[in-house]
Design a protein around this motif. Structure first.
Motif, PDB file in Angstrom:
ATOM      1  N   TRP A   7      -5.014  -5.083 -12.197  1.00 43.31           N
ATOM      2  CA  TRP A   7      -3.769  -5.832 -12.003  1.00 43.31           C
ATOM      3  C   TRP A   7      -2.610  -4.903 -12.348  1.00 43.31           C
ATOM      4  O   TRP A   7      -2.540  -4.375 -13.470  1.00 43.31           O
ATOM      5  CB  TRP A   7      -3.746  -7.067 -12.894  1.00 43.31           C
ATOM      6  N   LEU A   8      -1.688  -4.691 -11.386  1.00 45.37           N
ATOM      7  CA  LEU A   8      -0.588  -3.759 -11.614  1.00 45.37           C
ATOM      8  C   LEU A   8       0.601  -4.121 -10.738  1.00 45.37           C
ATOM      9  O   LEU A   8       0.555  -5.054  -9.931  1.00 45.37           O
ATOM     10  CB  LEU A   8      -1.053  -2.319 -11.336  1.00 45.37           C
ATOM     11  N   SER A   9       1.659  -3.350 -10.883  1.00 49.93           N
ATOM     12  CA  SER A   9       2.848  -3.477 -10.035  1.00 49.93           C
ATOM     13  C   SER A   9       3.241  -2.090  -9.546  1.00 49.93           C
ATOM     14  O   SER A   9       3.682  -1.255 -10.333  1.00 49.93           O
ATOM     15  CB  SER A   9       4.011  -4.116 -10.808  1.00 49.93           C
ATOM     16  N   ALA A  10       3.066  -1.860  -8.250  1.00 49.33           N
ATOM     17  CA  ALA A  10       3.484  -0.577  -7.684  1.00 49.33           C
ATOM     18  C   ALA A  10       5.001  -0.447  -7.726  1.00 49.33           C
ATOM     19  O   ALA A  10       5.535   0.659  -7.807  1.00 49.33           O
ATOM     20  CB  ALA A  10       2.973  -0.459  -6.246  1.00 49.33           C
ATOM     21  N   HIS A  11       5.697  -1.579  -7.696  1.00 53.26           N
ATOM     22  CA  HIS A  11       7.165  -1.558  -7.691  1.00 53.26           C
ATOM     23  C   HIS A  11       7.722  -1.067  -9.024  1.00 53.26           C
ATOM     24  O   HIS A  11       8.613  -0.220  -9.063  1.00 53.26           O
ATOM     25  CB  HIS A  11       7.689  -2.950  -7.370  1.00 53.26           C
ATOM     26  N   GLU A  13     -11.708  15.286 -10.539  1.00 53.26           N
ATOM     27  CA  GLU A  13     -11.811  16.362  -9.567  1.00 53.26           C
ATOM     28  C   GLU A  13     -10.704  16.180  -8.523  1.00 53.26           C
ATOM     29  O   GLU A  13     -10.116  15.105  -8.416  1.00 53.26           O
ATOM     30  CB  GLU A  13     -13.182  16.337  -8.899  1.00 53.26           C
ATOM     31  N   PRO A  14     -10.384  17.219  -7.732  1.00 51.51           N
ATOM     32  CA  PRO A  14      -9.352  17.074  -6.699  1.00 51.51           C
ATOM     33  C   PRO A  14      -9.719  15.957  -5.721  1.00 51.51           C
ATOM     34  O   PRO A  14     -10.868  15.829  -5.303  1.00 51.51           O
ATOM     35  CB  PRO A  14      -9.355  18.440  -6.011  1.00 51.51           C
ATOM     36  N   LEU A  15      -8.734  15.149  -5.361  1.00 56.23           N
ATOM     37  CA  LEU A  15      -8.940  14.018  -4.460  1.00 56.23           C
ATOM     38  C   LEU A  15      -7.945  14.090  -3.300  1.00 56.23           C
ATOM     39  O   LEU A  15      -6.921  14.774  -3.383  1.00 56.23           O
ATOM     40  CB  LEU A  15      -8.745  12.688  -5.200  1.00 56.23           C
ATOM     41  N   VAL A  16      -8.254  13.343  -2.233  1.00 56.89           N
ATOM     42  CA  VAL A  16      -7.298  13.111  -1.155  1.00 56.89           C
ATOM     43  C   VAL A  16      -7.061  11.614  -1.082  1.00 56.89           C
ATOM     44  O   VAL A  16      -8.016  10.825  -0.980  1.00 56.89           O
ATOM     45  CB  VAL A  16      -7.825  13.631   0.200  1.00 56.89           C
ATOM     46  N   LEU A  17      -5.802  11.191  -1.169  1.00 58.11           N
ATOM     47  CA  LEU A  17      -5.450   9.774  -1.083  1.00 58.11           C
ATOM     48  C   LEU A  17      -4.924   9.508   0.325  1.00 58.11           C
ATOM     49  O   LEU A  17      -4.050  10.224   0.822  1.00 58.11           O
ATOM     50  CB  LEU A  17      -4.387   9.421  -2.128  1.00 58.11           C
ATOM     51  N   ALA A  18      -5.468   8.483   0.984  1.00 56.67           N
ATOM     52  CA  ALA A  18      -5.097   8.157   2.364  1.00 56.67           C
ATOM     53  C   ALA A  18      -4.445   6.785   2.417  1.00 56.67           C
ATOM     54  O   ALA A  18      -4.984   5.810   1.892  1.00 56.67           O
ATOM     55  CB  ALA A  18      -6.332   8.192   3.263  1.00 56.67           C
ATOM     56  N   ASP A  19      -3.277   6.725   3.035  1.00 56.98           N
ATOM     57  CA  ASP A  19      -2.584   5.456   3.283  1.00 56.98           C
ATOM     58  C   ASP A  19      -2.842   5.076   4.733  1.00 56.98           C
ATOM     59  O   ASP A  19      -2.560   5.855   5.643  1.00 56.98           O
ATOM     60  CB  ASP A  19      -1.084   5.614   3.019  1.00 56.98           C
ATOM     61  N   LYS A  57       0.825  -1.216   0.000  1.00 54.89           N
ATOM     62  CA  LYS A  57       0.000   0.000   0.000  1.00 54.89           C
ATOM     63  C   LYS A  57       0.854   1.260   0.000  1.00 54.89           C
ATOM     64  O   LYS A  57       0.585   2.205  -0.748  1.00 54.89           O
ATOM     65  CB  LYS A  57      -0.925   0.005   1.226  1.00 54.89           C
ATOM     66  N   SER A  58       1.878   1.298   0.849  1.00 51.40           N
ATOM     67  CA  SER A  58       2.707   2.504   0.940  1.00 51.40           C
ATOM     68  C   SER A  58       3.505   2.731  -0.337  1.00 51.40           C
ATOM     69  O   SER A  58       3.705   3.866  -0.770  1.00 51.40           O
ATOM     70  CB  SER A  58       3.644   2.411   2.150  1.00 51.40           C
ATOM     71  N   THR A  59       3.949   1.642  -0.970  1.00 44.80           N
ATOM     72  CA  THR A  59       4.664   1.771  -2.248  1.00 44.80           C
ATOM     73  C   THR A  59       3.741   2.345  -3.312  1.00 44.80           C
ATOM     74  O   THR A  59       4.137   3.236  -4.090  1.00 44.80           O
ATOM     75  CB  THR A  59       5.197   0.396  -2.698  1.00 44.80           C
ATOM     76  N   LEU A  60       2.500   1.861  -3.355  1.00 45.99           N
ATOM     77  CA  LEU A  60       1.529   2.391  -4.309  1.00 45.99           C
ATOM     78  C   LEU A  60       1.205   3.848  -3.994  1.00 45.99           C
ATOM     79  O   LEU A  60       1.090   4.681  -4.912  1.00 45.99           O
ATOM     80  CB  LEU A  60       0.258   1.541  -4.279  1.00 45.99           C
ATOM     81  N   PHE A  61       1.076   4.163  -2.722  1.00 48.92           N
ATOM     82  CA  PHE A  61       0.804   5.543  -2.299  1.00 48.92           C
ATOM     83  C   PHE A  61       1.923   6.469  -2.775  1.00 48.92           C
ATOM     84  O   PHE A  61       1.670   7.559  -3.309  1.00 48.92           O
ATOM     85  CB  PHE A  61       0.690   5.586  -0.773  1.00 48.92           C
ATOM     86  N   ASN A  62       3.162   6.050  -2.598  1.00 48.14           N
ATOM     87  CA  ASN A  62       4.300   6.856  -3.040  1.00 48.14           C
ATOM     88  C   ASN A  62       4.299   7.042  -4.551  1.00 48.14           C
ATOM     89  O   ASN A  62       4.621   8.118  -5.070  1.00 48.14           O
ATOM     90  CB  ASN A  62       5.613   6.209  -2.587  1.00 48.14           C
ATOM     91  N   THR A  91       1.464   9.644  -5.470  1.00 42.18           N
ATOM     92  CA  THR A  91       1.524  10.996  -4.913  1.00 42.18           C
ATOM     93  C   THR A  91       2.920  11.596  -4.909  1.00 42.18           C
ATOM     94  O   THR A  91       3.090  12.747  -4.510  1.00 42.18           O
ATOM     95  CB  THR A  91       0.999  11.002  -3.461  1.00 42.18           C
ATOM     96  N   SER A  92       3.929  10.806  -5.292  1.00 39.86           N
ATOM     97  CA  SER A  92       5.330  11.248  -5.211  1.00 39.86           C
ATOM     98  C   SER A  92       5.706  11.601  -3.778  1.00 39.86           C
ATOM     99  O   SER A  92       6.545  12.463  -3.529  1.00 39.86           O
ATOM    100  CB  SER A  92       5.586  12.458  -6.126  1.00 39.86           C
ATOM    101  N   ALA A  93       5.051  10.931  -2.823  1.00 41.03           N
ATOM    102  CA  ALA A  93       5.375  11.131  -1.415  1.00 41.03           C
ATOM    103  C   ALA A  93       6.567  10.248  -1.046  1.00 41.03           C
ATOM    104  O   ALA A  93       7.062   9.470  -1.868  1.00 41.03           O
ATOM    105  CB  ALA A  93       4.172  10.806  -0.539  1.00 41.03           C
ATOM    106  N   GLU A  94       7.025  10.360   0.171  1.00 41.64           N
ATOM    107  CA  GLU A  94       8.148   9.558   0.643  1.00 41.64           C
ATOM    108  C   GLU A  94       7.766   8.825   1.925  1.00 41.64           C
ATOM    109  O   GLU A  94       8.492   8.812   2.909  1.00 41.64           O
ATOM    110  CB  GLU A  94       9.378  10.430   0.876  1.00 41.64           C
ATOM    111  N   VAL A  95       6.599   8.202   1.892  1.00 34.68           N
ATOM    112  CA  VAL A  95       6.153   7.412   3.033  1.00 34.68           C
ATOM    113  C   VAL A  95       7.035   6.180   3.154  1.00 34.68           C
ATOM    114  O   VAL A  95       7.367   5.528   2.171  1.00 34.68           O
ATOM    115  CB  VAL A  95       4.673   6.997   2.861  1.00 34.68           C
ATOM    116  N   TYR A  96       7.421   5.848   4.395  1.00 33.29           N
ATOM    117  CA  TYR A  96       8.294   4.703   4.623  1.00 33.29           C
ATOM    118  C   TYR A  96       7.628   3.411   4.146  1.00 33.29           C
ATOM    119  O   TYR A  96       6.479   3.133   4.479  1.00 33.29           O
ATOM    120  CB  TYR A  96       8.641   4.580   6.106  1.00 33.29           C
ATOM    121  N   ALA A  97       8.338   2.640   3.342  1.00 34.47           N
ATOM    122  CA  ALA A  97       7.821   1.361   2.850  1.00 34.47           C
ATOM    123  C   ALA A  97       8.936   0.330   2.942  1.00 34.47           C
ATOM    124  O   ALA A  97      10.089   0.605   2.647  1.00 34.47           O
ATOM    125  CB  ALA A  97       7.347   1.494   1.401  1.00 34.47           C
TER     126      ALA A  97
END
Length: 381
Positions: A350-354, A254-260, A219-224, A227-233
């Motif tokens: 079906w995807l690969s966050a990596h 429309e504008p969204l908020v993504l929550a990890d 989840k955190s890898t997909l979130f990053n 969003t180009s965030a740097e959440v620890y994964a």
């Protein structure tokens, strides 16, 4: 080794270097092998050295020791041979069973809930997360009090707290109750602030898309990635606990908020679900859930079922879901794709966050679920 609200730091420094013995019994469970492997991964995540893993079959738990007396004697031999400081059961032990086992084995004994609480204590980084974990620990351990809570006196001034004729155990219980009350008050303030932010987003009409799933699904890898965030994964159970929210703006949406959010697990302790209620509300109040699954896991359908159980428990079972089969890079002959349900809505991706393969399908799904209003109006004109 295992963090616990206790002032005996020297003991923990010593036990960090010592071995642990694991106990996982089979009560005719259909997912015995999976839960055993998950148990080992949980303990490995603490940095402990596993000296032995004891198994066995039983029809029902023994009321005194949980395991049978012969099995307890076997565990005692392993503790003695490895000089283990701790025995961990992958089962829920009653307070009396823990005490009986500790007397018999002459070392600390921890149940599954205590193990998970300890891991959460190690991984929580935010102020709110630490408060939530400490509250869950204290609520769980309040029924297991013998000694060890007098360090809480320092947080209340110490001198003058003990009443006349009060026993050590009574003092510990009173101090523990005061600490729990204080934590609940501080968490109420944090929850009030979080609720204000949630209401502000709702007034602004900003939908929340929440990532949910079993722990260590990516989840955190997909979130990053999104969003180009740097959440620890990291490739371990409960690598991150603290919820993270980021604004997400995609072309055509429309504008969204993504929550990890925190990952789920089998038999998630009730105290944790209760203490993390404010962060889990982000899931309950979401407009869409992205349920992330390890596509390469042989038990993926079982894990989906476990997550759905927790979602039902927190009142999020009515929120629309899109299943994200992640980690397709670990499968041969499987490429990124999307699948639609009978209503024509995208409900599996079906995807690969990596590697990033298939992310365009996730963006397409968000565009269809949350189309930009201006584009809709322009097309109708």
């Amino acid at each position: 080794m295992f963090e616990r609200p206790n002032s005996d730091a020297a003991f923990h420094e010593k036990s960090d270097r010592e071995a642990v013995v694991l106990v996982h019994l089979d009560f005719n469970d259909s997912d015995y092998d999976e839960t055993r492997q998950e148990f080992i991964e949980l303990v490995n995540g603490t940095g402990a050295r596993i000296a032995a893993v004891t198994s066995g079959k039983r029809q029902r738990p023994d009321p005194r020791y949980f395991a049978g007396t012969g099995k307890v004697d076997e565990i005692a031999e392993q503790v003695l041979a490895s000089n283990a400081a701790l025995v961990i059961f992958n089962h829920e032990l009653s307070p009396s069973q823990e005490r009986n086992l500790e007397q018999k084995l002459q070392c600390r004994v921890l149940g599954r809930t205590g193990l998970i609480l300890d891991i959460f204590a190690r991984r929580a980084r935010s102020h709110e997360g630490k408060l939530q974990v400490e509250l869950a620990q204290l609520q769980h351990l309040s029924t297991r009090l013998v000694r060890g809570w007098t360090h809480l006196e320092r947080q209340k001034g110490g001198i003058g707290l003990r009443g006349p004729g009060e026993t050590q155990l009574e003092t510990d219980r009173r101090l523990l109750a005061q600490r729990i009350k204080s934590l609940k008050k501080r968490l109420d303030k944090v929850r009030s602030q979080r609720e204000q932010g949630r209401r502000s987003r709702q007034r602004g009409g900003v939908p929340v898309v929440s990532l949910v799933g079993y722990t260590n699904m990516g989840k955190s890898t997909l979130f990053n990635r999104m969003t180009s965030a740097e959440v620890y994964a990291d490739n371990r159970l409960f690598a991150t606990l603290d919820p993270t929210l980021r604004r997400l703006r995609l072309a055509g949406t429309e504008p969204l908020v993504l929550a990890d959010t925190v990952g789920f697990i089998r038999d998630l302790p009730h105290d944790l679900v209760e203490s993390f209620s404010s962060t889990l509300e982000e899931t309950r109040d979401a407009a869409l859930l992205l349920h992330v699954v390890d596509a390469a896991s042989s038990e993926r359908e079982s894990l989906i079922s476990h997550v759905d159980e927790v979602l039902s428990q927190i009142g999020a079972d009515e929120v629309p879901q899109v299943i994200i089969y992640n980690k397709i890079d670990r499968l041969e002959g499987v490429s990124a794709k999307l699948e639609r349900n009978q209503d024509g809505q995208i409900h599996r991706i079906w995807l690969s966050a990596h590697t990033g393969e298939g992310l365009e399908y996730l963006r397409q799904a968000l565009q269809e679920y949350f189309p930009e209003h201006e584009l809709q109006q322009a097309s109708s004109d």
